[in-house]
Design a protein around this motif. Structure first.
Motif: not given
Length: 296
Positions: A51, A61, A64, A67
């Protein structure tokens, strides 16, 4: 004759860091879904970067945003891949090669390769690079090599896709698979022309996969709704009974009687015995045309 081999399934598997390849994957899924009777499943391969590194690369972002796409884990991959009729892999380029994440996924398929689990399935690929000549085609071939070793039948992107002929503006798209150009800093969005190539590729592979599944069902003799393969619908062949369209006599492979010879010759009994009606040749007669010898 009605054949119902069941729904065709296409599985799309990709890796993406900044969503460019993800956008192509979505376009490919749209193309697959445009073919009736074909369903599609979308997966991303596991991430191997920590990460902290993803944060430094400014991709938090972007990651994300993806996801909701399920990850194809080693525990699930066997069931998912075996159930597919076609597999389409996507990866951005890393120095002219697929990403380490995608390569790691391929490297984990040894068990399925040993089972010949991919033989008879169709395979395709897509990708992208930062620049127009940044290794797009070599990246695609790095995946094609793996697919060929697995036993997949490779399907490319034919030039019947008009979007691939674009020459006025910069655009991805190769005969080996759809591609995008992201710019070296990732600032260039996937163009509509590039998405059109991806949609075409998805539809093209879906159509071939459906045809392949249908043809395979016919060859294997799948019977559905009372129909039989090789015999007309609703007609059952019984021993000693002729099937509609079956030819008689020698055309159907019938045997000649034992006492008959082909070519119109006269019948002869076994052992060389004469048959009734055959003229007996007189003893001592000379054959026609034979000259008589004069006695000295």
């Amino acid at each position: 004759m009605e054949i119902d081999p069941g729904p065709t399934k296409v599985v799309v598997i990709f890796y993406s860091l900044y969503t460019h390849t993800y956008q192509l994957a979505q376009a490919i899924c749209q193309g697959v879904q445009s073919v009736p009777g074909v369903k599609v499943e979308l997966y991303q391969v596991p991430e191997i970067l920590p990460d902290a590194i993803i944060d430094k690369m400014g991709a938090v972002k972007a990651k994300d945003a993806m996801k909701e796409v399920p990850i194809i884990t080693h525990e699930k991959q066997g069931e998912i891949l075996k159930s597919a009729d076609a597999l389409i892999f996507g990866s951005p380029t890393r120095f002219g090669n697929m990403t380490a994440q995608m390569k790691s996924f391929f490297d984990g398929l040894g068990g399925l390769w040993y089972e010949n689990a991919f033989v008879g399935k169709l395979g395709g690929c897509f990708g992208g690079s930062g620049t127009q000549h940044g290794g797009q085609e070599t990246t695609l071939f790095s995946m094609i090599y793996c697919m060929m070793h697995l036993g997949l039948t490779i399907v490319g992107l034919p030039y019947s896709c008009n979007a691939m002929k674009e020459s006025v503006s910069i655009s991805g798209g190769t005969p080996y698979g759809s591609t995008h150009i992201a710019a070296t800093d990732g600032s260039r969005a996937v163009s509509e022309n590039e998405k059109e190539c991806a949609r075409f590729q998805g539809k093209h592979i879906a159509l071939l996969a459906k045809q392949y599944r249908y043809g395979k069902a016919m060859l294997m003799g799948v019977e559905t709704k009372g129909s039989g393969v090789g015999v007309e619908a609703g007609e059952k062949k019984v021993e000693g009974e002729k099937v509609k369209g079956e030819k008689k006599g020698s055309e159907a492979g019938a045997k000649m009687p034992k006492d008959k010879k082909p070519g119109g010759e006269k019948p002869v009994k076994e052992g060389g015995e004469k048959v009734k009606g055959e003229k007996k040749k007189p003893k001592g007669d000379k054959a026609k045309g034979e000259k008589k010898k004069e006695a000295k």
